[in-house]
Motif scaffolding. Structure first.
Motif, short mmCIF file in Angstrom:
data_model
loop_
_atom_site.label_atom_id
_atom_site.label_comp_id
_atom_site.label_asym_id
_atom_site.label_seq_id
_atom_site.Cartn_x
_atom_site.Cartn_y
_atom_site.Cartn_z
N ILE A 7 0.86 -1.20 0.00
CA ILE A 7 0.00 0.00 0.00
C ILE A 7 0.89 1.24 0.00
N GLY A 8 0.79 2.01 -1.06
CA GLY A 8 1.64 3.21 -1.20
C GLY A 8 2.75 2.92 -2.20
N ALA A 9 2.73 3.67 -3.29
CA ALA A 9 3.74 3.45 -4.35
C ALA A 9 4.61 4.69 -4.51
N GLY A 10 4.87 5.37 -3.38
CA GLY A 10 5.71 6.58 -3.42
C GLY A 10 7.17 6.23 -3.21
N PHE A 73 -2.45 7.60 7.34
CA PHE A 73 -3.28 6.43 7.01
C PHE A 73 -2.79 5.15 7.71
N HIS A 74 -1.62 5.20 8.35
CA HIS A 74 -1.03 3.96 8.88
C HIS A 74 -1.95 3.25 9.87
N ALA A 75 -2.47 4.01 10.86
CA ALA A 75 -3.23 3.36 11.94
C ALA A 75 -4.46 2.66 11.39
N1 LIG Z 1 11.86 4.02 6.85
C1 LIG Z 1 12.27 4.91 5.99
O1 LIG Z 1 13.45 4.97 5.66
C2 LIG Z 1 11.28 5.84 5.35
C3 LIG Z 1 11.70 6.67 4.30
C4 LIG Z 1 10.76 7.49 3.68
C5 LIG Z 1 9.44 7.52 4.13
N2 LIG Z 1 9.08 6.72 5.19
C6 LIG Z 1 7.67 6.73 5.66
O2 LIG Z 1 6.88 6.15 4.63
C7 LIG Z 1 5.63 6.82 4.50
C8 LIG Z 1 5.47 7.31 3.06
O3 LIG Z 1 6.50 8.24 2.78
P1 LIG Z 1 7.00 8.52 1.28
O4 LIG Z 1 8.19 9.38 1.40
O5 LIG Z 1 7.08 7.26 0.49
O6 LIG Z 1 5.75 9.39 0.74
P2 LIG Z 1 5.31 9.63 -0.77
O7 LIG Z 1 4.44 10.83 -0.74
O8 LIG Z 1 6.48 9.58 -1.69
O9 LIG Z 1 4.40 8.33 -1.12
C9 LIG Z 1 3.17 8.07 -0.53
C10 LIG Z 1 2.27 7.39 -1.57
O10 LIG Z 1 1.07 6.99 -0.94
C11 LIG Z 1 -0.03 7.33 -1.80
N3 LIG Z 1 -1.23 7.47 -0.98
C12 LIG Z 1 -1.77 8.60 -0.45
N4 LIG Z 1 -2.86 8.28 0.28
C13 LIG Z 1 -3.00 6.93 0.22
C14 LIG Z 1 -3.91 6.02 0.78
N5 LIG Z 1 -4.91 6.42 1.56
N6 LIG Z 1 -3.74 4.71 0.51
C15 LIG Z 1 -2.75 4.28 -0.28
N7 LIG Z 1 -1.83 5.10 -0.83
C16 LIG Z 1 -1.96 6.41 -0.57
C17 LIG Z 1 0.41 8.59 -2.50
O11 LIG Z 1 -0.32 8.76 -3.72
C18 LIG Z 1 1.90 8.31 -2.73
O12 LIG Z 1 2.13 7.65 -3.96
C19 LIG Z 1 5.64 7.94 5.55
O13 LIG Z 1 4.92 7.51 6.66
C20 LIG Z 1 7.11 8.12 5.89
O14 LIG Z 1 7.29 8.52 7.26
C21 LIG Z 1 9.96 5.89 5.78
#
Ligand SMILES: NC(=O)c1ccc[n+]([C@@H]2O[C@H](COP(=O)([O-])OP(=O)(O)OC[C@H]3O[C@@H](n4cnc5c(N)ncnc54)[C@H](O)[C@@H]3O)[C@@H](O)[C@H]2O)c1
Length: 330
Positions: A7-10, A73-75
């Motif tokens: 879930i989440g393709a960022g 959205f995590h929780a």
């Molecule tokens: N552990 C690590 O090293 C690390 C590094 C970066 C980010 N993170 C964490 O990962 C999470 C995401 O960060 P990111 O930098 O990838 O963000 P990002 O904005 O690059 O990606 C988030 C993705 O989630 C999508 N999205 C939004 N709402 C959604 C939903 N309700 N359901 C499914 N997908 C949804 C967005 O369209 C986007 O593609 C954050 O909680 C951040 O704290 C952790």
């Protein structure tokens, strides 16, 4: 073979998609994202299918859900996955709201789900080895832990505004590492913070970009964490543990080990630029640890939901301390 729904393709979703797809014990079955194009691009890259979050939760072809959606959205997604009987790996932080974390962990407990939180730095081979040596007694009794963590540059203001602030978004990793290395909970948190990198981070984002935190345990052991949203020389990730019998440290990793020596001195290559490069192995080892827990039915592999909660409590205390100028007891 563990079949994953991602879930989440960022940014972080792409990292996890690759580590799942290249792990022989894992299969990337489905990808969900709020942006259909983001989901279909990532799914196509690894031969997975696109699905909605709800379809992933209901699918009989999904054993584990990996949550890399934005923090807000995590929780709810942990709770939905737990109620659907899935194993869960969720990115940090669990939630910016401590009562919501408690509520989420109750659901996980009730369903006896496997839940692991993505504090990936524990799996960095150097930091993991440092921790192993502490526990083996290499430095005797731990007295001081120092964690230095600086990003190469600040994220966009739009990200900062929704991040919960530096202590909850960035230093959360360091709170977890300080707990991991210290092996004793902290009872006092004292924080300082400023916007020195970009004034707009304070004026528009309501946040700081430079911070130092001191913490103490009930037995008097001390940890110091320093963070900056800017380091001109790359992603600065160092740790030092001082104890009654000596000191352990872990340095930065350079792009190559080549050094130039001449009459001006010695010049090394830059250090690795950011988390994608620096923690590539850590993400792979993190996934292996999660897969081992799912295979053996271990319910709270470390870093656990409890670790997520404890780090959040420290982040909240630091946020309060920085705002009030007073130490906060936890
Ligand atoms: N552990 C690590 O090293 C690390 C590094 C970066 C980010 N993170 C964490 O990962 C999470 C995401 O960060 P990111 O930098 O990838 O963000 P990002 O904005 O690059 O990606 C988030 C993705 O989630 C999508 N999205 C939004 N709402 C959604 C939903 N309700 N359901 C499914 N997908 C949804 C967005 O369209 C986007 O593609 C954050 O909680 C951040 O704290 C952790």
């Amino acid at each position: 073979m563990i079949r994953f729904g991602l879930i989440g393709a960022g940014r972080i979703g792409k990292v996890h998609a690759k580590t799942i797809a290249t792990n022989p014990k894992a299969k990337l079955a489905f990808v969900a994202d709020a942006l259909p194009q983001a989901a279909s691009d990532l799914a196509a890259a690894y031969g997975a299918k696109v699905a909605s979050v709800d379809e992933i939760m209901k699918s009989k072809d999904v054993d584990a859900v990996l949550i890399g959606s934005p923090t807000g959205f995590h929780a709810e997604q942990i709770q939905a996955a737990s109620n659907a009987g899935k194993s869960i790996m969720c990115e940090k932080p669990v939630s910016l709201d401590v009562p919501t974390i408690h509520e989420t962990l109750k659901v996980v407990e009730k369903n006896k789900s496997t839940l692991m939180i993505g504090f990936n730095r524990r799996f960095d081979p150097n930091f993991a080895e440092l921790e192993r040596r502490i526990r083996a007694g290499a430095v005797g009794d731990v007295e001081l832990v120092t964690v230095i963590s600086r990003d190469p540059g600040p994220p966009p203001l739009s990200y900062i505004k929704g991040s919960g602030g530096l202590f909850r978004d960035m230093m959360i990793h360091d709170f977890d590492m300080a707990r991991f290395l210290m092996g004793e909970e902290f009872t006092v948190v004292n924080a300082l913070g400023s916007a020195l990198v970009d004034k707009a981070i304070a004026t528009e984002g309501g946040d700081v970009d430079t911070a130092a935190v001191q913490m103490q345990t009930a037995s008097g052991r001390i940890a110091v964490i320093t963070n900056s949203r800017r380091a001109t020389y790359g992603y600065d990730q160092r740790m030092e543990v001082h104890g009654s019998k000596g000191m352990l440290s872990a340095r930065n990793i350079h792009n190559t080990t080549v050094e130039l020596h001449n009459g001006n001195g010695t010049q090394a290559d830059p250090i690795q630029n950011f988390f994608l490069e620096r923690y590539g192995q850590a993400y792979a080892d993190e996934l292996n640890s999660f897969i081992a827990a799912v295979e053996t039915g271990k319910r709270d592999p470390r870093p656990s939901g409890h670790d997520g909660l404890q780090a959040q409590i420290l982040a909240d205390a630091a946020t309060e301390s920085q705002k009030t100028g007073k130490p906060v007891k936890v």
